[in-house]
Design an enzyme around this catalytic site. Structure first.
Site, PDB file in Angstrom:
ATOM      1  CG  HIS A   1      65.520   3.424 -41.907  1.00 10.70           C
ATOM      2  ND1 HIS A   1      65.103   2.211 -41.396  1.00 10.70           N
ATOM      3  CD2 HIS A   1      65.256   4.344 -40.952  1.00 10.70           C
ATOM      4  CE1 HIS A   1      64.601   2.397 -40.192  1.00 10.70           C
ATOM      5  NE2 HIS A   1      64.681   3.680 -39.899  1.00 10.70           N
ATOM      6  N   PRO A   2      68.159   1.841 -45.205  1.00  8.75           N
ATOM      7  CG  PRO A   2      67.932  -0.457 -45.604  1.00  8.75           C
ATOM      8  CD  PRO A   2      67.985   0.566 -44.491  1.00  8.75           C
TER       9      PRO A   2
ATOM     10  CD  GLU B   1      62.618  -3.819 -39.781  1.00 11.40           C
ATOM     11  OE1 GLU B   1      62.790  -3.882 -38.553  1.00 11.40           O
ATOM     12  OE2 GLU B   1      63.092  -2.903 -40.498  1.00 11.40           O
TER      13      GLU B   1
ATOM     14  CG  PHE C   1      59.367   5.989 -49.629  1.00  9.61           C
ATOM     15  CD1 PHE C   1      58.317   6.851 -49.360  1.00  9.61           C
ATOM     16  CD2 PHE C   1      59.109   4.625 -49.699  1.00  9.61           C
ATOM     17  CE1 PHE C   1      57.022   6.376 -49.162  1.00  9.61           C
ATOM     18  CE2 PHE C   1      57.821   4.139 -49.512  1.00  9.61           C
ATOM     19  CZ  PHE C   1      56.775   5.016 -49.246  1.00  9.61           C
TER      20      PHE C   1
ATOM     21  CB  ILE D   1      57.112   2.748 -45.936  1.00 16.74           C
ATOM     22  CG1 ILE D   1      55.717   2.164 -45.691  1.00 16.74           C
ATOM     23  CG2 ILE D   1      57.953   1.779 -46.749  1.00 16.74           C
ATOM     24  CD1 ILE D   1      54.912   1.968 -46.973  1.00 16.74           C
TER      25      ILE D   1
ATOM     26  CB  ALA E   1      59.023  -2.346 -45.692  1.00 20.50           C
TER      27      ALA E   1
END
Length: 321
Positions: free
Chosen positions: A59-60, A82, A113, A115, A117
């Site tokens: 993930h970025p 997203e 991190f 989440i 989003a």
């Protein structure tokens, strides 16, 4: 109608190669619900710590859709969609603050991190990042895994939409939050108040903090209080009234097997998980560890993960997810 996908399709949903291989092996699926149920079981019960970290790394970081070890053009496009709300609501100052907090988070926990989003503004993302930053690493690691599962479910919905099958709205789909699949043409997906479990409602794992590794080979036992008193009296926790529910031995990842049946609703009451730490650590201070906790009527449909963080001369626990 059975819907078949290739391993690369599932790798775009979750960057763990183990996850993609395992779920592709049991495809095709007759429904979206069946795919989600399989995905949850594989992610929480078959993918190990390294697999979780591999998925996180794909993930970025929030605010930078070009970073991260993204597995395909599809996952890169989905990441951008997203994050579209967050990027649209960002200012130069909030982006800078987000960048600084992302750096602090990665330095503390060792991974990006994570989440779900979709639909979240930059202020919302920042607030959640700051809220989670004080967490202990083991708690944050599990929180990130839960967020990964939300993202995986959202992307599975996009896969099915791409096949011309709209995932159910409301009733049967049990994603954690209502989201809209930006950038894919997928319909809005609403959360359900019910869920179909893929694991027992009470689970545990053991982490040997003295070695920095999972606590493997530890005997675990689950009991429920059924005594004449509403609850066991303080100082008499070992009195009669505890009813055996199940037992297991932790595997190489420190996870216990099934301690009880998979049911949608767990009976409310007092429960006790006991660990045979004396056998695991013969020269330690604790011959065994027992954790007593209560499940209330209003919590029947929730999941209770009660891990043990153990060393020969100390232990702690918490309610995980």
């Amino acid at each position: 109608m059975e819907l078949g996908f290739e391993e690369k399709d599932f790798l775009a949903c979750c960057g763990s190669t183990t996850f993609a291989r395992e779920i592709a092996a049991i495809a095709p699926f007759v429904s979206f619900e069946q795919a989600v149920e399989a995905a949850r079981d594989i992610w929480f019960n078959k993918v190990d710590v390294n697999g979780w970290l591999e998925a996180f790394a794909a993930h970025p970081q929030i605010g930078d859709t070009k970073s991260g070890n993204q597995k395909s053009e599809t996952s890169a496009r989905w990441s951008k969609g997203e994050q579209s709300t967050a990027l649209a609501t960002a200012t130069d100052s909030t982006l800078q603050e987000l960048f600084e907090w992302n750096s602090r988070y990665r330095k503390k926990f060792g991974f990006v991190f994570l989440i779900c989003a979709s639909g979240r503004s930059t202020p919302e993302v920042l607030a959640e990042l700051k809220k989670r930053y004080p967490n202990r690493p083991i708690i944050e690691f599990e929180t990130a895994a839960q967020e990964q599962m939300k993202i995986t479910e959202l992307r599975l919905a996009k896969l099915f939409t791409g096949k011309g099958i709209s995932p159910p709205v409301g009733g049967e789909y049990s994603a954690t939050q209502a989201t809209k699949a930006e950038g894919s043409g997928a319909p809005a997906i609403k959360a359900s108040q019910s869920s179909v479990r893929t694991r027992p409602p009470i689970t545990t794992h053991v982490l040997d903090v003295s070695r920095g590794s999972p606590g493997a080979g530890i005997e675990v036992q689950l009991e429920m209080w059924k005594g004449t008193q509403p609850r066991p009296l303080f100082g008499k926790l070992d009195s009669g009234g505890w009813i055996f529910q199940g037992s297991s031995i932790t595997d190489k990842d420190g996870r216990s097997g099934r301690l009880m049946s998979i049911v949608d609703n767990v009976d409310p009451g007092i429960y006790r998980i006991s660990f045979n730490t004396g056998k695991y650590s013969p020269n330690g201070f604790f011959p065994y560890v027992a954790i007593v906790f209560e499940i209330r009527e209003s919590q029947r449909s929730e999941h209770f993960h009660v891990p043990l963080l153990f060393s020969p001369f100390s232990f702690t626990t918490y309610r995980g997810s």
